[in-house]
Design an enzyme around this catalytic site. Structure first.
Site, short mmCIF file in Angstrom:
data_model
loop_
_atom_site.label_atom_id
_atom_site.label_comp_id
_atom_site.label_asym_id
_atom_site.label_seq_id
_atom_site.Cartn_x
_atom_site.Cartn_y
_atom_site.Cartn_z
N ASN A 190 -141.76 -7.94 5.95
CA ASN A 190 -141.54 -8.36 7.49
C ASN A 190 -142.59 -9.51 7.93
OD1 ASN A 190 -141.29 -6.08 10.24
ND2 ASN A 190 -140.47 -8.33 9.97
N GLN A 214 -141.14 -12.22 13.46
CA GLN A 214 -141.76 -12.25 15.01
C GLN A 214 -143.00 -12.89 15.27
OE1 GLN A 214 -140.98 -8.62 13.44
NE2 GLN A 214 -139.04 -8.24 14.71
N ASN A 274 -139.38 -11.48 19.13
CA ASN A 274 -138.67 -11.53 18.22
C ASN A 274 -138.33 -12.91 17.95
OD1 ASN A 274 -138.21 -8.79 17.43
ND2 ASN A 274 -136.56 -8.57 18.69
N CYS A 280 -143.81 -2.91 17.15
CA CYS A 280 -143.40 -3.43 15.88
C CYS A 280 -144.42 -2.74 15.11
CB CYS A 280 -143.49 -4.84 15.84
SG CYS A 280 -143.15 -5.48 14.06
N GLY A 281 -144.19 -1.90 14.21
CA GLY A 281 -145.06 -1.09 13.24
C GLY A 281 -145.67 -1.70 12.16
N ASN A 282 -144.95 -2.72 11.55
CA ASN A 282 -145.53 -3.43 10.40
C ASN A 282 -146.44 -4.57 11.09
OD1 ASN A 282 -144.16 -2.58 8.20
ND2 ASN A 282 -142.46 -3.55 8.67
N CYS A 329 -139.37 -2.53 8.11
CA CYS A 329 -139.23 -2.23 9.80
C CYS A 329 -140.24 -1.00 10.00
CB CYS A 329 -137.88 -2.04 10.28
SG CYS A 329 -137.96 -1.48 12.19
N GLY A 330 -141.41 -1.07 10.38
CA GLY A 330 -142.36 0.02 10.46
C GLY A 330 -141.71 1.13 11.37
N THR A 331 -141.27 0.77 12.71
CA THR A 331 -140.80 1.66 13.66
C THR A 331 -139.51 2.33 13.16
OG1 THR A 331 -139.68 -0.22 15.00
CG2 THR A 331 -141.97 0.50 15.65
#
Length: 277
Positions: A13, A46, A66, A75-77, A220-222
């Site tokens: 990502n 992103q 985005n 955005c977790g990652n 996708c972390g989230t």
């Protein structure tokens, strides 16, 4: 002017990281879209921006744009990459970093091997706050679709909304066709990230995510956090789960309602560069 940036990724990502503290720059949706363009810009999923926080209790403000230029909540990652980036740039030497996001605070814990654990906060389960058009909170919801008829989903917000759909096999899941339909479904007034989850065992899942405003990404972390929360609520998963994404694996821990979701994974620097803006 020439804008300094760093290209990073979290399990594929990928992000363009912008330090807007040591260089005077404003990232607008149009500028973010230009930077994210893989043909005419730098190229990324992103654009992540480091800014001075509004609150003295936070170390930095964390903004996320985005690929299409839309600004999103979380955005977790990207959070893992953010933590490594601010240390690389010499903006902080802290190993525990507090950041402001559009929906609250996040705490990032940097380990010696550049693995980062992110306190993602407690998941949001109330339909009104996800937001989801549903009469009451439930562990699962029925979503009518054109492509697959009525499907059963879990719905969770990790600061951004997620729909989690259980499938028998992630490899053959209709991500390219059903993903866009779920993303733009009228039951989700702010659109939604669509996760396709295969339960391998109570401690392991496979996951593909069609991200709102970005399409399918390698990780996708989230989305990983939301999938584990949805699976736990439906009695399918244990507290700590290995989440296998196309780009690699994350470890997600959630002890239950009102507890924070903890995400651990890598952050990788690809290159540093400059671009004329």
């Amino acid at each position: 002017m020439r804008l300094r940036f760093t290209k990073m990724h979290g399990l594929g990502n990928d992000f363009v990281m912008i330090d807007a503290i040591s260089q005077r720059v404003t990232i607008t949706p149009e500028r973010a879209r230009q930077l994210a363009d893989r043909h005419f810009g730098v190229g990324c999923d992103q654009v992540l921006v480091v800014e001075t926080p509004d609150s003295p209790d936070a170390d930095f403000k964390y903004r996320i744009f985005n690929h299409d230029g839309s600004e999103v909540e979380n955005c977790g990652n990207g959070a893992r990459c953010f933590a490594v980036f601010v240390r690389q740039r010499g903006l902080t030497a802290k190993s525990v970093i507090t950041v402001e996001t559009a929906v609250g605070r996040m705490v990032l814990h940097v380990q010696e091997d550049d693995q980062v654990t992110v306190d993602m906060g407690a998941p949001i389960l109330s339909p009104a706050d996800i937001p989801l058009a549903a009469p009451q909170q439930a562990t699962s919801y029925t979503l009518p679709t054109q492509g697959a008829g009525d499907i059963t989903i879990g719905a969770v917000s990790m600061g951004n909304p997620h729909a989690v759909y259980c499938v028998n096999d992630c490899k053959t899941a209709p991500v390219e066709t059903l993903g866009p339909e779920i993303e733009a479904h009228p039951h989700f007034p702010k659109k939604v990230n669509a996760g396709f989850m295969q339960v391998v065992s109570p401690s392991e899942i496979n996951l593909r995510v069609y991200e709102r405003g970005a399409g399918e990404t390698l990780a996708c972390g989230t989305g990983a956090c939301a999938a584990v929360v949805a699976g736990r609520l439906q009695g399918l998963l244990e507290n700590t789960v290995k989440v296998n994404l196309p780009g690699g694996s994350l470890s997600i821990t959630w002890e239950g309602v009102d507890s924070p979701v903890m995400m651990t994974g890598p952050a990788t620097t690809v290159f540093h560069g400059q671009v004329k803006i």
